[in-house]
Motif scaffolding. Structure first.
Motif, short mmCIF file in Angstrom:
data_model
loop_
_atom_site.label_atom_id
_atom_site.label_comp_id
_atom_site.label_asym_id
_atom_site.label_seq_id
_atom_site.Cartn_x
_atom_site.Cartn_y
_atom_site.Cartn_z
N GLY A 65 -4.19 -0.81 -1.81
CA GLY A 65 -3.80 -1.63 -0.68
C GLY A 65 -2.94 -2.79 -1.20
N ARG A 66 -2.60 -3.79 -0.39
CA ARG A 66 -3.23 -4.17 0.85
C ARG A 66 -3.19 -3.08 1.92
N VAL A 67 -2.10 -2.30 1.93
CA VAL A 67 -2.01 -1.20 2.88
C VAL A 67 -1.90 0.09 2.08
N ALA A 68 -2.91 0.93 2.21
CA ALA A 68 -2.92 2.21 1.50
C ALA A 68 -1.86 3.14 2.07
N ASN A 69 -1.47 4.10 1.24
CA ASN A 69 -0.50 5.11 1.63
C ASN A 69 0.88 4.47 1.80
N ARG A 70 1.70 4.99 2.69
CA ARG A 70 3.11 4.62 2.73
C ARG A 70 3.48 3.78 3.94
N ILE A 71 4.35 2.80 3.70
CA ILE A 71 5.01 2.05 4.76
C ILE A 71 6.50 2.37 4.67
N GLY A 72 7.01 3.03 5.70
CA GLY A 72 8.40 3.46 5.69
C GLY A 72 9.37 2.30 5.69
N GLY A 73 10.45 2.45 4.92
CA GLY A 73 11.48 1.42 4.87
C GLY A 73 11.07 0.14 4.19
N ALA A 74 9.87 0.13 3.57
CA ALA A 74 9.38 -1.04 2.84
C ALA A 74 9.48 -2.31 3.68
N PHE A 76 8.12 -4.22 7.84
CA PHE A 76 7.58 -4.11 9.19
C PHE A 76 7.81 -5.42 9.92
N ASP A 77 7.74 -5.34 11.24
CA ASP A 77 7.85 -6.53 12.09
C ASP A 77 6.46 -6.91 12.61
N LEU A 78 6.19 -8.21 12.62
CA LEU A 78 4.92 -8.71 13.13
C LEU A 78 5.17 -10.04 13.84
N PRO A 289 2.02 -0.15 10.88
CA PRO A 289 2.75 -1.33 11.37
C PRO A 289 4.09 -0.98 12.02
N ASN A 290 4.63 0.22 11.74
CA ASN A 290 5.92 0.61 12.29
C ASN A 290 5.82 1.64 13.41
#
Length: 318
Positions: A65-74, A76-78, A289-290
């Motif tokens: 983590g903090r977020v396991a696995n993949r976050i696309g495009g490295a 996110f918007d929050l 997140p995306n």
């Protein structure tokens, strides 16, 4: 005690838990489970030398983590702000990036011969993630069960989704192709050509990845790396997976997470071999997140993070 960095310490603390015929070795780096043994048989892959984990590319036994696995495009918007992350797998972020939890020293304390706690405080902005977060992992060994209780308390809204990354062997030196796997799932997330989910859900049987009944892993998929959705409603009492070795050893996985990445380790390399172990990694949905349609993994001071993972070993009677 201050958290140690990778560059100021190579003396990795080790904690050993023991109960009956079962033993677990934990490291104060990456909150790594270095080894898990039943009657002397290794149930997971690991390095004998703890310092080997400082350069391990496979996340063996780590808490990721903090977020396991993949976050696309490295990124996110929050709440109207874009957060650019560190890309460490092509243009994407895998397991929190190069500064993820698996690459940090943790404070460790043995509470009893059967229980330990590991703590890491991650500062705001590490890897591009917002918020300071206190992470805590309690590991309990109560034969024949090994339980991970994982918690995180952020100081502001931020995505958190943890996975425990053991490579399970159940004592087999010949790999896991003949191990039988059953999942409380008949669906998995659709992936693009970079392994990123974008909202589609696939009927597993329609593409030959159905483990809703027990199946030998090698006969179903030689390159299994998919996120399966559980139908158990987030209840730890309900098993989400069962892994059975030809030897008669069986592991039952209990989790309160909505799904798990199942990885048959096709890309393991020296000193290990491809398919030497299998990962079953309960967590929140990858790339959540995306993808607004996915269950949120945003945690806040009023809604901290909690996960329970319980592994239970049984042995067939001859």
């Amino acid at each position: 005690m201050m958290n140690k960095s990778r560059t100021d310490c190579t003396d990795i603390p080790v904690i050993v838990l023991q109960d009956g015929d079962m033993r677990v070795s934990l490291l104060g780096y990456g909150a790594i489970t270095q080894g898990w043994w039943y009657k002397g048989q290794p149930l997971i892959l690991g390095y004998d030398d703890p310092t080997e984990y400082l350069n391990d590319p496979f996340y063996l036994g780590a808490l990721v983590g903090r977020v396991a696995n993949r976050i696309g495009g490295a990124g996110f918007d929050l709440d109207g702000t874009h957060h650019a992350l560190i890309a460490n797998e092509g243009s994407n972020t895998l397991h929190g990036g190069h500064e993820g939890l698996s690459r940090q020293f943790w404070q460790d304390e043995q509470l009893s011969p059967r229980e330990a706690v590991l703590v890491h405080v991650s500062p705001h902005g590490v890897g591009g993630f917002p918020g300071a977060v206190r992470f805590e992992v309690r590991v309990r060994l109560e034969f024949p069960r090994l339980t991970y209780s994982i918690s995180a308390w952020p100081d502001r809204p931020t995505p958190i989704s943890i996975a425990q990354h053991n490579y399970y062997t159940l004592g087999s030196a010949q790999g896991i192709s003949e191990h039988r796997l059953q999942l409380a799932s008949d669906r998995h997330l659709e992936l693009d050509d970079q392994g990123i989910p974008h909202g589609g859900i696939v009927d597993s049987a329609s593409v030959g990845l159905d483990f809703s009944a027990s199946q030998p892993i090698g006969q179903v998929a030689t390159d299994l790396d998919h996120f399966f959705l559980f139908g158990t409603g987030g209840k730890v009492a309900q098993p989400v997976a069962t892994l059975a070795a030809p030897s008669g050893l069986t592991m039952t996985v209990h989790s309160d997470q909505p799904g798990a990445q199942v990885y048959s380790a096709a890309h393991l390399s020296a000193p290990f071999a491809p398919h030497a172990g299998v990962c079953i990694e309960p967590s929140g949905y990858p790339n959540a997140p995306n993808v607004p349609a996915f269950p949120s993994i945003i945690c806040t001071p009023d809604k901290p993070y909690h996960q329970t993972l319980m592994l239970e070993i049984s042995e067939a009677v001859a």
